[in-house]
Design a protein around this motif. Structure first.
Motif, PDB file in Angstrom:
ATOM      1  N   GLN A  22      -8.609  63.922  50.306  1.00 25.02           N
ATOM      2  CA  GLN A  22      -8.439  64.479  49.086  1.00 25.02           C
ATOM      3  C   GLN A  22      -7.715  63.982  48.193  1.00 25.02           C
ATOM      4  OE1 GLN A  22      -7.117  68.654  49.490  1.00 25.02           O
ATOM      5  NE2 GLN A  22      -8.038  69.196  47.704  1.00 25.02           N
ATOM      6  N   ALA A  23      -6.438  63.495  48.511  1.00 24.91           N
ATOM      7  CA  ALA A  23      -5.332  62.735  47.685  1.00 24.91           C
ATOM      8  C   ALA A  23      -5.795  61.533  47.114  1.00 24.91           C
ATOM      9  CB  ALA A  23      -4.242  62.696  48.245  1.00 24.91           C
ATOM     10  N   ALA A  55      -6.615  60.512  43.369  1.00 30.05           N
ATOM     11  CA  ALA A  55      -6.148  59.315  42.649  1.00 30.05           C
ATOM     12  C   ALA A  55      -7.158  58.452  42.013  1.00 30.05           C
ATOM     13  CB  ALA A  55      -5.341  58.548  43.828  1.00 30.05           C
ATOM     14  N   THR A  56      -8.194  58.175  42.874  1.00 29.97           N
ATOM     15  CA  THR A  56      -9.308  57.340  42.304  1.00 29.97           C
ATOM     16  C   THR A  56     -10.105  58.133  40.874  1.00 29.97           C
ATOM     17  OG1 THR A  56      -9.880  56.760  44.435  1.00 29.97           O
ATOM     18  CG2 THR A  56     -11.716  56.356  42.813  1.00 29.97           C
ATOM     19  N   GLN A  57      -9.989  59.337  40.827  1.00 25.32           N
ATOM     20  CA  GLN A  57     -10.506  59.934  39.596  1.00 25.32           C
ATOM     21  C   GLN A  57      -9.317  59.742  38.733  1.00 25.32           C
ATOM     22  OE1 GLN A  57     -11.065  63.698  41.409  1.00 25.32           O
ATOM     23  NE2 GLN A  57     -13.127  63.648  41.755  1.00 25.32           N
ATOM     24  N   TRP A  58      -8.459  59.701  38.837  1.00 25.87           N
ATOM     25  CA  TRP A  58      -7.223  59.492  37.901  1.00 25.87           C
ATOM     26  C   TRP A  58      -7.521  58.189  37.247  1.00 25.87           C
ATOM     27  CZ3 TRP A  58      -3.405  56.422  36.785  1.00 25.87           C
ATOM     28  CH2 TRP A  58      -2.345  56.655  35.794  1.00 25.87           C
ATOM     29  N   VAL A  59      -7.625  57.276  38.221  1.00 20.74           N
ATOM     30  CA  VAL A  59      -7.772  55.708  37.727  1.00 20.74           C
ATOM     31  C   VAL A  59      -8.840  55.617  36.853  1.00 20.74           C
ATOM     32  CG1 VAL A  59      -8.084  53.541  38.533  1.00 20.74           C
ATOM     33  CG2 VAL A  59      -6.368  54.836  39.578  1.00 20.74           C
ATOM     34  N   LEU A  60     -10.136  56.206  37.158  1.00 20.63           N
ATOM     35  CA  LEU A  60     -11.216  55.995  36.437  1.00 20.63           C
ATOM     36  C   LEU A  60     -11.344  56.673  35.185  1.00 20.63           C
ATOM     37  CD1 LEU A  60     -13.908  56.695  39.455  1.00 20.63           C
ATOM     38  CD2 LEU A  60     -13.382  54.452  38.419  1.00 20.63           C
ATOM     39  N   ALA A  61     -10.419  57.819  35.146  1.00 24.63           N
ATOM     40  CA  ALA A  61     -10.316  58.581  33.896  1.00 24.63           C
ATOM     41  C   ALA A  61      -9.384  57.759  32.996  1.00 24.63           C
ATOM     42  CB  ALA A  61      -9.825  59.712  34.178  1.00 24.63           C
ATOM     43  N   LEU A  86      -8.644  51.048  46.456  1.00 27.56           N
ATOM     44  CA  LEU A  86      -7.511  51.969  46.491  1.00 27.56           C
ATOM     45  C   LEU A  86      -7.082  52.552  47.682  1.00 27.56           C
ATOM     46  CD1 LEU A  86      -6.619  54.755  43.703  1.00 27.56           C
ATOM     47  CD2 LEU A  86      -6.548  55.268  46.113  1.00 27.56           C
ATOM     48  N   LYS A  87      -6.057  52.356  48.386  1.00 29.12           N
ATOM     49  CA  LYS A  87      -5.687  52.777  49.577  1.00 29.12           C
ATOM     50  C   LYS A  87      -4.234  53.365  49.637  1.00 29.12           C
ATOM     51  CE  LYS A  87      -8.005  49.003  52.091  1.00 29.12           C
ATOM     52  NZ  LYS A  87      -7.862  47.962  53.087  1.00 29.12           N
ATOM     53  N   THR A  88      -4.059  54.444  50.461  1.00 31.95           N
ATOM     54  CA  THR A  88      -2.834  55.008  50.286  1.00 31.95           C
ATOM     55  C   THR A  88      -1.785  54.464  51.173  1.00 31.95           C
ATOM     56  OG1 THR A  88      -1.623  57.193  50.752  1.00 31.95           O
ATOM     57  CG2 THR A  88      -3.503  56.630  52.266  1.00 31.95           C
ATOM     58  N   LEU A  89      -0.427  54.469  50.722  1.00 32.58           N
ATOM     59  CA  LEU A  89       0.645  53.870  51.620  1.00 32.58           C
ATOM     60  C   LEU A  89       1.426  54.719  52.172  1.00 32.58           C
ATOM     61  CD1 LEU A  89       2.022  51.075  49.151  1.00 32.58           C
ATOM     62  CD2 LEU A  89       1.001  50.632  51.329  1.00 32.58           C
ATOM     63  N   SER A  90       1.473  55.981  51.721  1.00 33.62           N
ATOM     64  CA  SER A  90       2.599  56.898  52.199  1.00 33.62           C
ATOM     65  C   SER A  90       2.033  57.952  53.235  1.00 33.62           C
ATOM     66  CB  SER A  90       3.223  57.550  50.853  1.00 33.62           C
ATOM     67  OG  SER A  90       2.319  58.270  49.963  1.00 33.62           O
ATOM     68  N   PHE A  91       0.817  58.192  53.304  1.00 34.60           N
ATOM     69  CA  PHE A  91       0.349  59.054  54.403  1.00 34.60           C
ATOM     70  C   PHE A  91       0.515  58.695  55.807  1.00 34.60           C
ATOM     71  CE2 PHE A  91      -0.914  61.434  50.997  1.00 34.60           C
ATOM     72  CZ  PHE A  91      -1.314  62.797  51.306  1.00 34.60           C
ATOM     73  N   ASN A  92       0.521  57.333  56.009  1.00 33.12           N
ATOM     74  CA  ASN A  92       0.515  56.753  57.434  1.00 33.12           C
ATOM     75  C   ASN A  92       1.689  57.270  58.082  1.00 33.12           C
ATOM     76  OD1 ASN A  92      -1.784  55.171  56.696  1.00 33.12           O
ATOM     77  ND2 ASN A  92      -0.377  53.619  56.026  1.00 33.12           N
ATOM     78  N   GLY A  93       1.212  57.824  59.209  1.00 30.83           N
ATOM     79  CA  GLY A  93       2.425  58.376  60.291  1.00 30.83           C
ATOM     80  C   GLY A  93       2.976  59.700  60.064  1.00 30.83           C
ATOM     81  N   LYS A  94       2.526  60.353  58.804  1.00 27.35           N
ATOM     82  CA  LYS A  94       2.873  61.548  58.428  1.00 27.35           C
ATOM     83  C   LYS A  94       2.264  62.669  59.353  1.00 27.35           C
ATOM     84  CE  LYS A  94       5.245  60.827  54.697  1.00 27.35           C
ATOM     85  NZ  LYS A  94       6.619  60.985  54.360  1.00 27.35           N
TER      86      LYS A  94
END
Length: 241
Positions: free
Chosen positions: A51-52, A56-62, A72-80
């Motif tokens: 979802q995030a 984020a992708t929608q924000w970049v496109l807009a 676009l890949k998340t860095l901070s959800f890994n291991g959460k």
């Protein structure tokens, strides 16, 4: 989920044979319940991650129409874990452009998107994206941020020297290393000590032991980025692939 199922099967065989059938049933039920809870937590975090990433992708496109092909890949959800998510103060994404082809290679411009979260950004309905403030940085902006950050976290104040050291070195917990030698040591502060620099019209940077603090002037939120995240972002920008 296959690993969780296998774990459940193994645990059932470890239950002592001499216990009664009633106790066996209760133990198996408890194990199954625990596995379901673990599975639900993993699924919830994965759903939030997807979802995030979509938002984020929608924000970049807009907001960045010049980006026509990018990853676009998340860095901070890994291991959460699910219980850790509400305490997350910044979500980070790595963005890299590429040339479309039958076998595309990520070799274009690199950027990192920060999603700064406010209290209550996760609720019973999921993620409240109205409580996330987005901030996009490229290599040059990240270097400016790191120079400002290191200037307040160490005795080194020469910007030209810091730029050269940051380009050739690595950020580690104790400072900046070049070829395994600690060139710029960070101040050793207590947990309740802070050093602040007024970085821009949008934020102040705050040095505290083992973290990069970012004070957002608009929302008056102080978000903490762990040293590990700082290291990962710096390596993403400056390490050779």
């Amino acid at each position: 989920m296959k690993k969780l199922l296998l774990l459940g099967i193994v645990i059932t065989f470890l239950i002592p044979k001499q216990v009664t059938a009633q106790k066996d049933g209760a133990a198996v039920a408890a194990v199954a319940g625990g596995l379901l809870a673990i599975g639900a937590g993993i699924a919830a975090v994965e759903q939030m991650k997807e979802q995030a990433e979509l938002t984020a992708t929608q924000w970049v496109l807009a907001n960045n129409p010049e980006l026509e092909s990018f990853s676009l890949k998340t860095l901070s959800f890994n291991g959460k874990k699910l219980k850790d998510m509400s305490a997350t103060s910044v979500i980070t994404y790595k963005i890299q452009e590429f040339n479309p082809s039958m076998d595309p290679v990520l070799d274009g411009k690199k950027q990192v998107l920060f999603g700064f979260t406010s209290h209550g950004w996760i609720n019973q309905s999921g993620i409240d994206f109205e409580k996330i403030k987005w901030y996009l940085v490229d290599t040059a902006e990240w270097m400016r941020m790191m120079i400002a950050y290191v200037k307040v976290s160490s005795e080194e104040k020469n910007e030209a020297s810091l730029r050269e050291t940051l380009m050739s070195g690595k950020v580690v917990n104790k400072g900046i290393k070049v070829k395994s030698k600690l060139i710029v040591p960070f101040f050793k502060l207590e947990g309740d000590m802070y050093v602040v620099t007024d970085y821009s019209s949008e934020m102040k940077l705050v040095y505290n032991e083992r973290s990069l603090g970012i004070f957002l002037k608009e929302t008056k939120d102080l978000v903490q980025m762990g040293r590990g995240d700082v290291i990962d972002i710096h390596e993403y920008f400056f390490d050779e692939d």
